[in-house]
Design a protein around this motif. Structure first.
Motif, short mmCIF file in Angstrom:
data_model
loop_
_atom_site.label_atom_id
_atom_site.label_comp_id
_atom_site.label_asym_id
_atom_site.label_seq_id
_atom_site.Cartn_x
_atom_site.Cartn_y
_atom_site.Cartn_z
N THR A 158 -16.23 2.85 -8.51
CA THR A 158 -15.02 2.03 -8.38
C THR A 158 -14.13 2.55 -7.26
O THR A 158 -13.57 1.78 -6.47
N ILE A 159 -13.98 3.87 -7.19
CA ILE A 159 -13.19 4.46 -6.10
C ILE A 159 -13.80 4.10 -4.75
O ILE A 159 -13.10 3.72 -3.80
N ALA A 160 -15.12 4.18 -4.66
CA ALA A 160 -15.79 3.85 -3.40
C ALA A 160 -15.57 2.38 -3.04
O ALA A 160 -15.38 2.04 -1.87
N ARG A 161 -15.58 1.51 -4.04
CA ARG A 161 -15.33 0.09 -3.76
C ARG A 161 -13.92 -0.12 -3.23
O ARG A 161 -13.70 -0.89 -2.29
N LEU A 162 -12.95 0.55 -3.84
CA LEU A 162 -11.57 0.42 -3.38
C LEU A 162 -11.41 0.97 -1.96
O LEU A 162 -10.69 0.40 -1.14
N ALA A 196 -5.42 -10.78 -1.47
CA ALA A 196 -4.48 -10.22 -0.50
C ALA A 196 -4.27 -8.73 -0.73
O ALA A 196 -3.91 -8.00 0.20
N ALA A 197 -4.49 -8.26 -1.95
CA ALA A 197 -4.31 -6.84 -2.27
C ALA A 197 -5.09 -6.50 -3.53
O ALA A 197 -5.30 -7.36 -4.40
N ASN A 198 -5.53 -5.26 -3.62
CA ASN A 198 -6.07 -4.73 -4.88
C ASN A 198 -4.90 -4.15 -5.67
O ASN A 198 -4.05 -3.47 -5.11
N ARG A 240 0.91 1.56 -1.60
CA ARG A 240 2.27 1.27 -2.07
C ARG A 240 2.29 1.41 -3.58
O ARG A 240 1.30 1.16 -4.26
N ILE A 241 3.43 1.83 -4.11
CA ILE A 241 3.63 1.97 -5.55
C ILE A 241 4.73 1.02 -5.98
O ILE A 241 5.68 0.77 -5.23
N HIS A 242 4.59 0.47 -7.19
CA HIS A 242 5.60 -0.46 -7.70
C HIS A 242 5.89 -0.09 -9.15
O HIS A 242 5.04 -0.27 -10.03
N PHE A 243 7.09 0.41 -9.41
CA PHE A 243 7.54 0.69 -10.77
C PHE A 243 8.05 -0.61 -11.39
O PHE A 243 8.99 -1.21 -10.89
N LEU A 280 -8.66 -4.70 1.85
CA LEU A 280 -7.34 -5.05 1.32
C LEU A 280 -6.54 -3.79 1.00
O LEU A 280 -7.10 -2.76 0.62
N PRO A 281 -5.20 -3.87 1.12
CA PRO A 281 -4.37 -2.75 0.68
C PRO A 281 -4.44 -2.61 -0.84
O PRO A 281 -4.69 -3.59 -1.55
N THR A 282 -4.22 -1.40 -1.33
CA THR A 282 -4.23 -1.14 -2.77
C THR A 282 -2.84 -0.74 -3.22
O THR A 282 -2.24 0.19 -2.68
#
Length: 765
Positions: free
Chosen positions: A294-298, A331-333, A380-383, A303-305
């Protein structure tokens, strides 16, 4: 040998492959039994034939037509036997899967075997890796690859029949697994017959599949693998191979009765089988290798994660997060971290096709978590909420060196009570620090900290946010008073679907007194602050004064409401969001009322009302006034009005005695009117604005996987998050007891569905 058959061979020329790329290993026969499923069979054989170019291991393809009823398939096999260079055999009668593969395994006394279902597709150097795994140690007897549909070898979800992850085919997935898990393998209790490498020495030792016992199929490979274990052989999973599998296509799907019969046979022949499989599933030693893939796929994604952090209480916050993930697809993971008990958290990829990525104790293994997130390359992080989150996670933006957002879903950052309410469950009025201190003496904040410390800590976090997102102007204004250093922006929640017209062409209120009673509905799960008690008081007041108002709660309350026979208040109970429009029509609702006693930050149920075009009655508190400011089918009342006043207001609306422009009734702030009312915010506009900070990011490197060390998680990942240790021990004991001779017979008398219910009850599912 334990089992043998002798079936006439149809006169089809045998074609042998070239050995120019042969590896030092043994020649391998790949046996493909065929019955039906034209398209998948063609794809299987073509993928298999093409893989000669990507493997050094010499192999011949043996296709056995088990008296197929598909004439197109039989003709295609005849036409392609030379072009695709395979040996074609035909059974004169339909023998079933077990006898068909046994026939193939007897064609040679020296070759290793791969059994490959005709609805499976191989790619890359799949056979080189399977054979390398098989000969890594002398006692490895069978090797199974990862697949989307392979029970204990399934990916991305464990023990689930998955679709291939969106945007990926077998070639891409095999490359991912080969890169992420190169030369890695795990012992498994049983191989999976859709694609299973079998060493010839194992066949010589224990014989073929037991066709006499297992008939036409199901359970034969489990019996075979258990016999291998009993002779000291090992069954393994090659973690660096992925083979796609459609499932239940090449042969008739086994009936439930046949499966139950096979399970009974396995119980009789191998009493420890189910215990071994159960222990394997509970311990899940394969999760590390699924995670690496999964990490390798990301990492490989263009796309940005983005990483979301939130609480584990569901509700509107979870709804918003799930909707955002859906809107951002393509557009993003999006990854999500939620708290479990103590300092444990779980992280999952917000997609219906994905398993939880990881479950980990932050206090013990924070550095491991950071290493994983660095390997994934979070951008990017989103709380979305901090309730229940280990406070150490507040430092993730700093430790990952990324910007972050914070969405205000409620008032937890400034009010430990979450909703700006006091012990009476009504809006506190925000009368100052002294009033807050008095409130916290009765209901202390987590950790018992003073209100100044609570707000100071949250301001330190929010001041560093790139954006503090407020879904309404009201919440933006309230938060700004307490957190002046925060960069607050107004960005309403995204809404999908058109909005219905209002009173001029929508539902409208019935304005004639001769149609019976006014039918008023309240929506959702109603606690005290959402107005459950107020709803009951209004119903009681209407009954006492004999008012023509009937109330219905479409949802449920935190306690039993006064709904005795012939009451004017009825409770529908829980409902599915998709069923709500039909429920409103069914109950012929005239007016939707929102009896909130706290300042709502947004309200998804209000969005439902607006989409349906229903008349709305709401308090002049929180986001309601601004969202309804230009809606001529909306009615506002003073939030702390009593039941008598609210019922009168409803009757005035019904009898057209209300002036919608009455400032005393509407109590709207001029600020909201001047800045424009907030209507349903288009999803496309939300996504565009939300992703603006990522638009000018430099292109991602393509070789991160080779440069970043992925931490091994075998020693840090706890057991499945939903099952406590005590429950696991209980299940383990039950499996041990069930495997005894006496209890096996008892268990058979209990219907399978009852056994599943008992197991799920123990697991808490």
């Amino acid at each position: 040998m334990r089992n043998s058959i002798d079936t006439p061979v149809s006169p089809v020329p045998r074609q042998l492959i070239s050995r120019k790329n042969a590896s030092p290993g043994k020649l391998v026969q790949v046996i493909v039994p065929v019955y039906k499923g034209f398209e998948v069979t063609v794809s299987c054989i073509e993928h298999l034939a093409n893989s000669r170019n990507t493997n050094q291991t010499a192999f011949e393809i043996v296709v056995i037509d088990d008296y197929s009823p598909d004439s197109y398939l039989s003709t295609w096999l005849d036409e392609q036997v030379v072009a695709l260079d395979f040996q074609l055999l035909r059974n004169d009668t339909n023998l079933g899967f077990v006898r068909t593969v046994n026939r193939g395994m007897q064609l040679s006394s020296t070759h290793d075997i791969v059994l490959l279902n005709s609805d499976a597709m191989v790619a890359g150097d799949w056979l080189d890796r399977l054979q390398r795994c098989a000969y890594r140690e002398a006692n490895i007897g069978t090797v199974t690859p990862f697949s989307n549909n392979a029970e204990i070898c399934s990916y991305p979800k464990f023990c689930v029949d998955n679709q291939l992850p969106e945007g990926m085919d077998v070639h891409a997935l095999h490359a991912i697994f080969a890169r992420a898990n190169d030369d890695m393998h795990v012992d498994i209790p049983t191989g999976v017959g859709f694609c299973m490498y079998i060493r010839r020495e194992l066949l010589d030792d224990i014989g073929l599949f037991d066709a006499d016992t297992f008939g036409r199929g199901y359970g034969e490979e489990n019996d075979f693998c258990m016999r291998a274990l009993e002779k000291g052989w090992r069954n393994t999973l090659a973690c660096d191979v992925f083979v796609a599998h459609v499932g239940a296509v090449s042969f008739d799907e086994t009936s439930n009765s046949a499966k139950q019969r096979a399970q009974k046979l396995i119980d009789d022949l191998h009493p420890t089988y189910h215990h071994l499989v159960h222990r394997f599933i509970q311990e899940d030693p394969v999760r590390d290798y699924r995670l690496r893939a999964t990490i390798a796929r990301l990492q490989q994604s263009d796309l940005p994660t983005i990483l979301f952090l939130l609480h584990n209480r569901g509700g509107g916050t979870q709804k918003h997060v799930d909707e955002m993930a859906s809107l951002l697809a393509g557009a993003a993971n999006v990854l999500e971290i939620r708290p479990l008990e103590g300092s444990r958290i779980t992280m999952r990829w917000l997609s219906t096709t994905e398993d939880p990525v990881i479950s980990i104790d932050v206090d013990k293994h924070y550095d491991t978590l950071v290493g994983i997130l660095r390997a994934i390359a979070i951008e990017r992080i989103h709380f979305h909420h901090t309730m229940g989150l280990p406070t150490r996670l507040w430092g993730l933006p700093r430790d990952l060196n990324v910007a972050f957002d914070f969405t205000v879903h409620d008032y937890y950052a400034i009010c430990p009570q979450i909703s700006l309410t006091k012990e009476d469950n009504r809006y506190c009025g925000e009368r100052g620090v002294a009033d807050c201190q008095g409130c916290l003496r009765k209901n202390p904040a987590p950790g018992g900290v003073p209100i100044e410390v609570w707000r100071g800590n949250n301001e330190l976090l929010l001041a560093q946010a790139d954006r503090v997102i407020a879904p309404s102007l009201d919440v933006a204004r309230r938060m700004a008073r307490y957190l002046p250093s925060a960069k607050i922006i107004h960005l309403p929640h995204p809404e999908q679907g058109p909005r219905a017209q209002s009173a001029h062409g929508g539902v409208g209120v019935r304005h004639t007194a001769d149609v019976g009673a006014l039918r008023v509905a309240v929506l959702g799960a109603l606690g005290p602050i959402k107005g459950a008690d107020l709803l009951e008081r209004c119903a009681i007041d209407a009954r006492k004064r004999n008012l023509p108002i009937n109330f219905r709660l479409i949802g449920y309350a935190y306690r039993h409401l006064n709904t005795y026979p012939r009451s004017n208040l009825e409770v529908h109970g829980p409902y599915d969001d998709k069923d709500l429009p039909e429920l409103l029509r069914h109950y012929k609702i005239d007016l939707l009322w929102f009896p909130a006693q706290c300042p709502e930050t947004y309200s998804y149920t209000l969005s439902t009302a607006l989409k349906g075009g229903y008349p709305v009655l709401a308090p002049n508190l929180g986001a309601f006034p601004e969202r309804l400011a230009e809606n001529d089918n909306a009615f506002i009342y003073v939030w702390d009005a009593d039941a008598h006043e609210i019922n009168d207001r409803m009757l005035h609306i019904w009898r057209e005695e209300s002036d919608l422009a009455d400032a005393n009734q509407r109590s709207l702030d001029e600020e909201f009117i001047n800045q424009g009312a907030i209507d349903l915010f288009p999803a496309e506009a939300f996504v565009q604005r939300y992703l603006e900070p990522l638009e000018n990011k430099p292109p991602r490197e393509t070789n991160w996987f080779y440069d970043v060390e992925i931490p091994s998680l075998t020693s840090v990942l706890p057991q499945a998050e939903s099952v406590s240790r005590s429950r696991k021990i209980l299940l383990d004991v039950l499996y041990r007891v069930r495997s005894t001779r006496v209890m096996r017979h008892v268990a058979r008398a209990i219907p399978a569905n009852v056994q599943r219910r008992v197991k799920n009850r123990i697991l808490g599912q």
